[in-house]
Every structure is written in C-alpha cells, then in structure tokens.
Scaffold this active site. Structure first.
Site, PDB file in Angstrom:
ATOM      1  N   TYR A  26     -54.850 -64.790 -59.906  1.00 41.89           N
ATOM      2  CA  TYR A  26     -55.365 -63.848 -60.027  1.00 41.89           C
ATOM      3  C   TYR A  26     -56.757 -64.479 -58.984  1.00 41.89           C
ATOM      4  O   TYR A  26     -56.569 -63.210 -57.399  1.00 41.89           O
ATOM      5  CB  TYR A  26     -56.940 -64.092 -60.335  1.00 41.89           C
ATOM      6  CG  TYR A  26     -57.455 -62.570 -61.218  1.00 41.89           C
ATOM      7  CD1 TYR A  26     -57.110 -61.205 -60.512  1.00 41.89           C
ATOM      8  CD2 TYR A  26     -59.248 -62.668 -60.439  1.00 41.89           C
ATOM      9  CE1 TYR A  26     -58.156 -60.426 -60.781  1.00 41.89           C
ATOM     10  CE2 TYR A  26     -60.006 -61.678 -60.477  1.00 41.89           C
ATOM     11  CZ  TYR A  26     -59.353 -60.447 -60.911  1.00 41.89           C
ATOM     12  OH  TYR A  26     -60.055 -59.217 -60.878  1.00 41.89           O
ATOM     13  N   LYS A  53     -56.621 -62.364 -54.367  1.00 43.43           N
ATOM     14  CA  LYS A  53     -57.718 -61.115 -54.352  1.00 43.43           C
ATOM     15  C   LYS A  53     -58.654 -61.734 -53.396  1.00 43.43           C
ATOM     16  O   LYS A  53     -58.942 -61.221 -52.307  1.00 43.43           O
ATOM     17  CB  LYS A  53     -58.999 -61.402 -55.248  1.00 43.43           C
ATOM     18  CG  LYS A  53     -58.565 -61.068 -56.428  1.00 43.43           C
ATOM     19  CD  LYS A  53     -58.514 -59.157 -56.660  1.00 43.43           C
ATOM     20  CE  LYS A  53     -58.086 -58.465 -57.808  1.00 43.43           C
ATOM     21  NZ  LYS A  53     -58.108 -56.826 -57.538  1.00 43.43           N
TER      22      LYS A  53
HETATM   23  N1  LIG Z   1     -63.878 -55.235 -64.054  1.00 42.50           N
HETATM   24  C1  LIG Z   1     -64.109 -56.355 -63.414  1.00 42.50           C
HETATM   25  O1  LIG Z   1     -65.277 -56.844 -63.314  1.00 42.50           O
HETATM   26  C2  LIG Z   1     -63.466 -56.180 -61.861  1.00 42.50           C
HETATM   27  C3  LIG Z   1     -64.352 -57.878 -61.226  1.00 42.50           C
HETATM   28  C4  LIG Z   1     -63.674 -58.019 -60.247  1.00 42.50           C
HETATM   29  C5  LIG Z   1     -62.451 -57.314 -59.442  1.00 42.50           C
HETATM   30  N2  LIG Z   1     -62.164 -56.430 -59.810  1.00 42.50           N
HETATM   31  C6  LIG Z   1     -60.853 -55.995 -59.686  1.00 42.50           C
HETATM   32  O2  LIG Z   1     -61.004 -54.510 -59.439  1.00 42.50           O
HETATM   33  C7  LIG Z   1     -60.359 -53.373 -59.663  1.00 42.50           C
HETATM   34  C8  LIG Z   1     -60.204 -52.224 -60.670  1.00 42.50           C
HETATM   35  O3  LIG Z   1     -60.077 -53.251 -62.204  1.00 42.50           O
HETATM   36  P1  LIG Z   1     -60.540 -52.405 -63.044  1.00 42.50           P
HETATM   37  O4  LIG Z   1     -62.002 -52.795 -63.386  1.00 42.50           O
HETATM   38  O5  LIG Z   1     -61.347 -50.882 -63.485  1.00 42.50           O
HETATM   39  O6  LIG Z   1     -59.581 -52.331 -64.092  1.00 42.50           O
HETATM   40  P2  LIG Z   1     -58.488 -51.869 -65.334  1.00 42.50           P
HETATM   41  O7  LIG Z   1     -57.708 -52.734 -65.712  1.00 42.50           O
HETATM   42  O8  LIG Z   1     -59.561 -50.705 -66.131  1.00 42.50           O
HETATM   43  O9  LIG Z   1     -57.973 -50.964 -64.080  1.00 42.50           O
HETATM   44  C9  LIG Z   1     -56.973 -51.677 -63.994  1.00 42.50           C
HETATM   45  C10 LIG Z   1     -55.942 -50.441 -63.627  1.00 42.50           C
HETATM   46  O10 LIG Z   1     -54.348 -50.343 -63.039  1.00 42.50           O
HETATM   47  C11 LIG Z   1     -53.345 -50.840 -63.983  1.00 42.50           C
HETATM   48  N3  LIG Z   1     -52.758 -51.483 -63.063  1.00 42.50           N
HETATM   49  C12 LIG Z   1     -51.992 -52.790 -63.403  1.00 42.50           C
HETATM   50  N4  LIG Z   1     -51.474 -53.566 -63.334  1.00 42.50           N
HETATM   51  C13 LIG Z   1     -50.039 -51.907 -62.846  1.00 42.50           C
HETATM   52  C14 LIG Z   1     -48.898 -51.611 -62.275  1.00 42.50           C
HETATM   53  N5  LIG Z   1     -48.407 -53.039 -61.977  1.00 42.50           N
HETATM   54  N6  LIG Z   1     -48.891 -50.507 -61.798  1.00 42.50           N
HETATM   55  C15 LIG Z   1     -49.674 -49.637 -61.844  1.00 42.50           C
HETATM   56  N7  LIG Z   1     -50.992 -49.771 -62.609  1.00 42.50           N
HETATM   57  C16 LIG Z   1     -51.273 -50.656 -62.962  1.00 42.50           C
HETATM   58  C17 LIG Z   1     -54.000 -50.671 -64.848  1.00 42.50           C
HETATM   59  O11 LIG Z   1     -52.924 -49.898 -66.136  1.00 42.50           O
HETATM   60  C18 LIG Z   1     -55.557 -50.101 -65.283  1.00 42.50           C
HETATM   61  O12 LIG Z   1     -55.542 -49.051 -65.798  1.00 42.50           O
HETATM   62  C19 LIG Z   1     -58.557 -54.857 -59.823  1.00 42.50           C
HETATM   63  O13 LIG Z   1     -58.358 -54.547 -58.728  1.00 42.50           O
HETATM   64  C20 LIG Z   1     -59.619 -56.051 -60.508  1.00 42.50           C
HETATM   65  O14 LIG Z   1     -59.301 -56.807 -60.287  1.00 42.50           O
HETATM   66  C21 LIG Z   1     -62.925 -56.067 -61.491  1.00 42.50           C
END
Ligand SMILES: NC(=O)c1ccc[n+]([C@@H]2O[C@H](COP(=O)([O-])OP(=O)(O)OC[C@H]3O[C@@H](n4cnc5c(N)ncnc54)[C@H](O)[C@@H]3O)[C@@H](O)[C@H]2O)c1
Length: 254
Positions: free
Chosen positions: A159, A163
């Site tokens: 991860y 990133k």
């Molecule tokens: N939530 C946090 O604390 C956090 C912190 C840092 C970074 N992020 C990043 O922010 C972004 C959004 O995350 P989030 O918190 O909304 O998470 P989330 O899990 O709610 O949303 C991510 C979405 O990506 C979709 N996804 C995953 N693999 C896929 C694929 N192969 N094809 C199509 N869709 C796919 C999932 O189904 C999910 O709905 C991500 O890139 C995550 O790494 C999140």
C-alpha cells in the site's frame, strides 16, 4: 464542523470520471460534482449507490484492472460527451491482514495492490489524456495517502509503495502535459472515516485516541476530501499543477 463558508462552483458542461465511485470518498466527490452541474461518470466494483438515483451520474460496475472494460467506458464517454474535463483516481485498496512487511508479504498480494492502486490509476490517466487533449484542457486528481511519506513499525509495504508512486504518476503527467493545459495533482488524505476504515466502525475508543492524536482533533470526512478535489478540478486552481494537497488535520506535523 466548520462547513458554513464553503465555496460554490459552476461545473455546467464539464464531464468528470471518478473511480472508487461506490466508496466513501468517491461517492461524495461524485455527488458534490453533480450538485454543481457536472456530468459525472463513476466506476467501482460495488453495486451502484442508491443515492445516485435520479442524478446525472452514469455508474459502471466494473473492475478498474480490467482494461477491456475500462476501454469500453472511455468509448462510451467519448461517444456521449466527446471529451473529458476531469479524472478522479480515487479507487484504492488496503488489504489489512494481508499487506505486510516486504520480507513477509505474499507477492501475489503485493501484485494485486500495485495492480489496483498504481497500474489501474496509470491506465485511467493514459486513457484520459487523449480525451482531454480534444479541448486542450483537463484536470486530474490522484489519491495517495500520508503513508507515502512514512515508514511504519507495522508496515503495509505494498500500500505505502503504491501510494508513494502515485505522487510521481501525478508529477510526470503534470510535466508532460502542462503545455496542453492538462493539470495533475495529488490529494494526500489522512485518517478518514469511510468503508476503508470499517474496522473502526464500532471501536469508538480507537477512533477517539486517533482523533486526539490529530492536531485538529477529529478524523477526516469524505466531504473534506471532496472539497479538495473540487478546488483542484476548478479554475480556482488554474496555476496549480504537479503538487500535493495534504488533507490530514495536521497529522504529518508530528
Ligand atoms: N479512508 C482513509 O483513511 C484513507 C486514508 C488515506 C488514503 N485513502 C485513499 O483514498 C482513496 C479512497 O478511499 P476510501 O476511504 O473512500 O475507501 P473506500 O474503500 O470507501 O473506497 C474505495 C473504493 O475503491 C473501490 N475499488 C477497489 N478496488 C477496485 C477495483 N479493482 N475496481 C473498481 N473499484 C475498486 C472499492 O470497491 C471502494 O468502493 C483510496 O485510494 C484510499 O487508499 C484513504
């Protein structure tokens, strides 16, 4: 929450494609864009969120690592809208129990994370560029994480590496296409309450501990991220490219 002084935008006649549109941040980004007039296309593995019903949001339930399916989505956008103004590379996975130190991780898991978080984002950017070049303008926003900047005693190496690489994907696109008025920036979220952090859903003690560690004393929300994306898509950021907007309540200050 100090949300009473938000800017408004006019995204009429703008077309946006958002990955992760079925997830916490992606869903809010799609709804916010649509509320300001954009035609929104969303893609995610999950079922179409019911909140999209009746909105100007076309939803594709597809895997972003399936490049044939992605090609079809771009064909549909091209036929229907003829151009693409905005790409939000939001989809991502954090495979909690399986993503480990480089010395322990199953390399199939490593590949899976890189395929989704990095390679698919690269492919989405690659497919977006010709559509943005049609109007000599565009803005991309890619999602990294505060983990891109850190080592961690409890590592999730796939991860974190994916990133960190997103930062360079964005900078490279920014440099290559600035002369065609295509901008590319990265949002670097800190801890945000979405389905990705569902392990904390019923763990108010851990949530409170984390909130107390964050200088602004709360966890992030999908709206915090959508606010950043809308700014970076809009003309309010027309002189900003190749950089990062860290939205983390100050956690990286520690
Ligand atoms: N939530 C946090 O604390 C956090 C912190 C840092 C970074 N992020 C990043 O922010 C972004 C959004 O995350 P989030 O918190 O909304 O998470 P989330 O899990 O709610 O949303 C991510 C979405 O990506 C979709 N996804 C995953 N693999 C896929 C694929 N192969 N094809 C199509 N869709 C796919 C999932 O189904 C999910 O709905 C991500 O890139 C995550 O790494 C999140």
């Amino acid at each position: 929450m100090p949300n009473n002084t938000k800017p408004t935008y006019n995204f009429t006649n703008k077309t946006a494609l958002i990955t992760g549109a079925g997830g916490g941040m992606g869903e809010q980004i799609c709804l916010s864009l649509e509320s300001f007039g954009a035609k929104v296309y969303g893609v995610d593995l999950k079922n179409k969120p019911s909140v999209y019903t009746g909105k100007n949001i076309t939803y594709f339930q597809e895997d972003i690592t399936d490049y044939k399916a992605i090609d079809s989505i771009f064909d549909e956008i091209s036929n229907e809208s003829g151009k693409l103004d905005y790409l939000g590379n939001v989809a991502g996975v954090l495979l909690f129990e399986k993503d480990k130190s480089l010395v322990d991780i199953d390399m199939d898991i490593y590949d899976k994370v890189i395929d989704i978080n990095l390679k698919a984002s690269t492919y989405m950017a690659r497919k977006s560029i010709p559509l943005m070049l049609k109007s000599d303008s565009g803005s991309m926003v890619h999602f990294s994480s505060v983990q891109a900047y850190r080592g961690d005693p409890l590592p999730q190496d796939a991860y974190s590496q994916s990133k960190a690489a997103i930062l360079n994907l964005s900078k490279s696109v920014a440099m290559q296409f600035a002369n065609r008025n295509i901008r590319s920036n990265t949002i670097v979220p800190g801890m945000t309450m979405t389905p990705l952090q569902k392990r904390w859903e019923n763990d108010s003690e851990s949530k409170e501990k984390m909130a107390n560690f964050i200088p602004l004393k709360r966890l992030g929300t999908p709206n915090d991220m959508a606010d950043g994306v809308l700014f970076l898509f809009s003309d309010a950021s027309s002189f900003i490219t190749g950089t990062e907007l860290i939205i983390d309540g100050g956690i990286l200050l520690h």
